[in-house]
Scaffold this motif. Structure first.
Motif, PDB file in Angstrom:
ATOM      1  N   GLU A 479      11.052 -14.129  18.626  1.00 43.41           N
ATOM      2  CA  GLU A 479      11.525 -15.478  18.329  1.00 43.41           C
ATOM      3  C   GLU A 479      11.451 -15.693  16.823  1.00 43.41           C
ATOM      4  O   GLU A 479      10.403 -15.485  16.197  1.00 43.41           O
ATOM      5  N   LEU A 480      12.579 -16.074  16.235  1.00 44.02           N
ATOM      6  CA  LEU A 480      12.664 -16.350  14.809  1.00 44.02           C
ATOM      7  C   LEU A 480      13.383 -17.671  14.606  1.00 44.02           C
ATOM      8  O   LEU A 480      14.489 -17.870  15.148  1.00 44.02           O
ATOM      9  N   PHE A 481      12.765 -18.552  13.829  1.00 41.45           N
ATOM     10  CA  PHE A 481      13.373 -19.849  13.517  1.00 41.45           C
ATOM     11  C   PHE A 481      13.776 -20.588  14.794  1.00 41.45           C
ATOM     12  O   PHE A 481      14.885 -21.131  14.899  1.00 41.45           O
ATOM     13  N   ASP A 482      12.890 -20.549  15.775  1.00 36.62           N
ATOM     14  CA  ASP A 482      13.078 -21.230  17.058  1.00 36.62           C
ATOM     15  C   ASP A 482      14.267 -20.686  17.848  1.00 36.62           C
ATOM     16  O   ASP A 482      14.849 -21.383  18.679  1.00 36.62           O
ATOM     17  N   GLN A 483      14.662 -19.435  17.575  1.00 39.98           N
ATOM     18  CA  GLN A 483      15.739 -18.787  18.305  1.00 39.98           C
ATOM     19  C   GLN A 483      15.209 -17.498  18.928  1.00 39.98           C
ATOM     20  O   GLN A 483      14.416 -16.778  18.314  1.00 39.98           O
ATOM     21  N   TYR A 485      15.680 -13.693  20.135  1.00 37.48           N
ATOM     22  CA  TYR A 485      16.480 -12.536  19.748  1.00 37.48           C
ATOM     23  C   TYR A 485      15.967 -11.291  20.454  1.00 37.48           C
ATOM     24  O   TYR A 485      14.788 -11.210  20.853  1.00 37.48           O
ATOM     25  N   ASP A 549      21.557 -11.954  19.446  1.00 31.12           N
ATOM     26  CA  ASP A 549      21.237 -13.295  19.928  1.00 31.12           C
ATOM     27  C   ASP A 549      21.300 -13.354  21.454  1.00 31.12           C
ATOM     28  O   ASP A 549      21.476 -12.329  22.130  1.00 31.12           O
ATOM     29  N   THR A 556      22.189  -9.752  12.907  1.00 27.86           N
ATOM     30  CA  THR A 556      21.699  -9.139  11.671  1.00 27.86           C
ATOM     31  C   THR A 556      21.649  -7.631  11.848  1.00 27.86           C
ATOM     32  O   THR A 556      21.291  -7.134  12.920  1.00 27.86           O
ATOM     33  N   THR A 593      24.281  -9.998   7.799  1.00 29.92           N
ATOM     34  CA  THR A 593      23.506 -10.973   8.566  1.00 29.92           C
ATOM     35  C   THR A 593      24.239 -12.296   8.684  1.00 29.92           C
ATOM     36  O   THR A 593      25.039 -12.659   7.810  1.00 29.92           O
ATOM     37  N   SER A 596      23.026 -18.476   9.353  1.00 31.40           N
ATOM     38  CA  SER A 596      22.998 -19.625  10.256  1.00 31.40           C
ATOM     39  C   SER A 596      24.302 -19.609  11.033  1.00 31.40           C
ATOM     40  O   SER A 596      25.034 -18.621  11.009  1.00 31.40           O
TER      41      SER A 596
END
Length: 765
Positions: A479-483, A485, A549, A556, A593, A596
């Motif tokens: 989990e990175l930045f509330d996402q 992966y 994702d 990325t 990458t 956003s």
């Protein structure tokens, strides 16, 4: 009884003279008739059922053998064709059919309303008066005082017009005294046509012919107009000649006020079902910008295709009169940034596990005094045998090449190369391991024509090679930045051993040093061609990590790698190709990458860890919130680039900004600007504004760019020295439905320059 004459009306949609794909919102542009569409259920019906006529009305009065009168919501149907009217009369004795009152004709392609319909069924003639027509699924609609269907099933429209504009905003309208459509030849003839823009007549054509199907027809194409500071005012009027079904030719004379008459001829042909080719001839008799200019010309021939399922042929030959031809003139063959002319002829034979090919090749480098070698000819034979014994693959690659040269004082050679290999591939979901053993045997027979360069008459070179390449795949969820992966980690290694042999007694015929980007680190060679096979005892380590994702799309990708030399390479250093031997290669890294939802970045660098020097780097940053919206920042740096004109090295350091943005629903802007940080000057500026509605598009653009000028020795330029920059103003107008090159779009504006637009690494939106 059949109403066969209604078939001729199906030609009416072909009055659209051009492209029907719209870049403006297509759903908003489609024009529907003012009467409801009738949906027919004809799928699965037999031919007899399709030909059967069905008649419905509120009131019917019929007498056998005489007249049948239908009144009140009369509907005639046959297959997907329908006629609706207030009243219809069928005279059985004379086979006369009349209909009037709110008359509507419909089929799957179009709708026609008219004041009245008179038809002679025996002679297959019909006349509709006061007709209006709409083409289903398109923008085209128009009026006709009288619409006739002849005995030969031809269509004649009298005092007619058509447009693709909405009825409440008719920006343009084509009016004609008469339009005749030949249903057999599928050509349309137009008499006394006037084009009105904004209600004002701007163009008159006494007679013209147009195709109403995919068939080709000879005639003038739409002219073009532009201005630039170098060429002046330029007007082009192309003519298309449909010579035969297998041949056609386009001749384009262009008058440039500052240069003169520039002509282009393109001849296209088909050779059987699977081969095709093209011949281009371009000619400028006397360039007024250059004193004492000889005739400037280009000729190009391209051919490709298959003789049968095994044989393939390819040919491509180009020549120009001078080195600056592509810089000065707008060619249909090459861009101004192309400085190599390739001349290739090749014939190949393919089987499932082997192939054989023969080719000749000559390359002309514009602006270079030194001429490359000619391949006259080269024969390649390749054989593949997968899993031939205990999971081992066998391969055999070979070539026989004769190197010729246009100068008699240059050494030439014949080279025979054979390379058998045995490969053990092991693949699985967790990784792969590929081991290969190869033996490279090369023989040279050289002719010493240059006394200053003594080479051995015969050379026998045998070099072994061992290559082991492996990769391991790890993955985890993170989990990175509330996402959420899925992350992969893909370490990769390669061991490469190549034996050494002194090769200074071999000339350089087709060999150059390759770039060391990330993927190049895992090659098994440092040179293109075969004249130098660099000895190696080295290990390459690299790693790639990716983020996917929740939709399993790559967000990325980052790669980093370097070669560690266990032993110094003698080949290349002995030839002074390498300045010095180093313990490691450049450290190569690449990043792509999605920062956003709308921001994307791509970057690559080659860093010399031995000298702490940046060998090459580039970075792009994209903001792409939606289609046709783009803002890109870019930078690239390349040191020690050889200038072919001065033989000096220069450093390239360039920054750029590119944008495409809608100002409104119908108006958008595109602009490019690139700046040379070393020279402190702009090298290209492009600005374009385009307005596009449902029925026309107009673009106004300005272009300012640097020109690559070579020493061509074709005369002294009037402007001395030659201009380094060229600028121009361009106006493009397309009336949708009246031809042109198709709708204008953002993509071609982005690519209309020295630097084409590229997304950072090809990540998906």
């Amino acid at each position: 009884m059949q109403i066969r004459y209604l078939l001729a009306l199906s030609l009416l949609p072909q009055l659209v003279l051009a492209d029907d794909s719209l870049t403006a919102s297509a759903s908003q542009c489609l024009i529907e008739p003012p009467v409801p569409r009738i949906v027919s259920q004809t799928q699965g019906m037999s031919a007899a059922e399709l030909n059967k006529i069905r008649i419905a009305s509120d009131n019917t009065n019929a007498e056998m053998g005489k007249q049948a009168i239908f009144r009140g919501d009369v509907v005639f149907s046959q297959g997907d064709r329908h006629i609706a009217a207030d009243e219809a009369i069928l005279d059985q004795a004379t086979e006369q059919f009349d209909a009037n009152g709110n008359l509507v004709f419909q089929d799957s392609n179009f709708t026609v309303t008219a004041e009245s319909l008179q038809a002679q069924m025996r002679t297959n003639r019909a006349t509709l008066k006061g007709a209006q027509y709409w083409i289903h699924g398109q923008q085209v609609h128009g009026d006709a005082e009288k619409l006739q269907i002849t005995i030969n099933n031809n269509l004649i429209l009298t005092n007619t017009n058509f447009t693709t504009c909405p009825p409440d905003n008719v920006s343009w309208l084509l009016e004609a005294e008469k339009i005749k459509i030949n249903s057999e030849e599928e050509w349309g003839e137009i008499w006394n046509a006037k084009l009105r823009i904004g209600g004002v007549p701007v163009f008159y054509i006494p007679y013209m012919t147009v195709p109403v199907s995919d068939k080709r027809k000879s005639g003038f194409l739409y002219p073009s107009f532009s201005t630039s500071t170098t060429d002046g005012v330029e007007i082009s009027a192309p003519y298309y000649w449909n010579i035969a079904p297998e041949y056609d030719l386009t001749f384009t004379p262009s008058y440039m006020s500052n240069r003169g008459l520039f002509t282009k001829t393109e001849f296209g042909y088909l050779a059987g079902e699977a081969q095709n080719g093209r011949v281009n001839l371009e000619y400028l008799g006397n360039d007024k910008l250059i004193d004492g200019s000889p005739n400037r010309y280009l000729y190009n021939w391209q051919h490709q295709g298959a003789i049968d399922k095994n044989w393939r042929v390819l040919a491509n030959f180009t020549d120009v009169s001078d080195n600056n031809y592509f810089n000065d003139l707008k060619s249909d063959v090459n861009r101004a940034t192309d400085n190599q002319l390739s001349r290739i002829g090749e014939i190949s034979y393919f089987e499932s596990n082997w192939d054989l090919s023969t080719r000749v090749q000559d390359i002309k480098v514009l602006g270079e005094d030194e001429k490359p070698y000619q391949v006259m000819p080269q024969v390649n034979f390749n054989y593949r045998a997968a899993d031939f014994w205990n999971n081992l693959d066998f391969g055999f690659n070979s070539e026989l090449t004769n190197f010729a040269h246009q100068d008699n004082n240059v050494n030439t050679a014949t080279r025979l190369h054979m390379s058998p290999s045995i490969t053990l591939p092991i693949h699985g979901p967790s990784g792969s391991l590929t081991s290969q053993v190869k033996l490279m045997q090369t023989n040279y027979w050289q002719q010493n024509n240059n006394p200053s360069e003594e080479l051995d008459d015969t050379v026998n070179r045998t070099i072994p090679q061992v290559r082991i390449n492996g990769q391991i795949n790890f993955e985890r969820f993170t989990e990175l930045f509330d996402q959420n992966y899925r992350q992969t980690l893909e370490p990769q290694f390669q061991y490469l051993y190549v034996g050494y042999e002194d090769q200074r007694n071999i000339g350089i015929y087709d060999t150059a040093q390759l770039q060391d980007d990330y993927f190049g680190l895992f090659r098994d060679r440092r040179f293109s061609g075969l004249d130098r096979i660099s000895d190696a005892n080295q290990v390459t380590l690299g790693v790639t990590t990716r983020l996917f994702d929740s939709h399993n799309q790559e967000a990325t990708k980052f790669s980093l790698g370097q070669i560690f030399y266990l032993q110094d390479s003698k080949v290349g250093y002995e030839d002074s190709i390498f300045e010095s031997n180093q313990s490691t290669s450049v450290l190569a890294a690449e990043l792509d990458t999605r920062l956003s939802h709308d921001w994307y970045m791509g970057a690559a660098i080659q860093y010399d860890t031995n000298t702490s020097d940046n060998k090459k780097s580039e970075v792009t940053l994209d903001f792409r919130p939606e289609a046709n919206k783009l803002l890109q920042f870019s930078y690239r740096y390349v040191p020690d680039l050889l200038n072919s004109n001065t033989n000096d090295t220069v450093n390239i350091s360039q920054a750029g900004v590119r944008g495409a943005w809608p100002i409104s629903d119908d108006l958008y802007f595109v602009g490019n600007w690139y700046y040379d940080l070393n020279e402190s000057r702009s090298i290209e500026t492009y600005t374009g504004i385009q307005y596009e509605s449902c029925c026309y598009a107009v673009r106004l653009s300005y272009h300012y760019r640097i020109k690559t000028n070579y020493d061509d020795n074709i005369g002294s330029a009037t402007i001395d020295p030659r201009e380094q920059f060229d600028s121009g103003v361009y106006l493009n107008l397309i009336i949708k439905g009246l031809g042109g090159s198709g709708p204008l779009g953002v993509s071609d504006m982005l690519n209309d320059g020295l630097f084409n637009y590229r997304k950072p690494l090809y990540l998906r939106n």
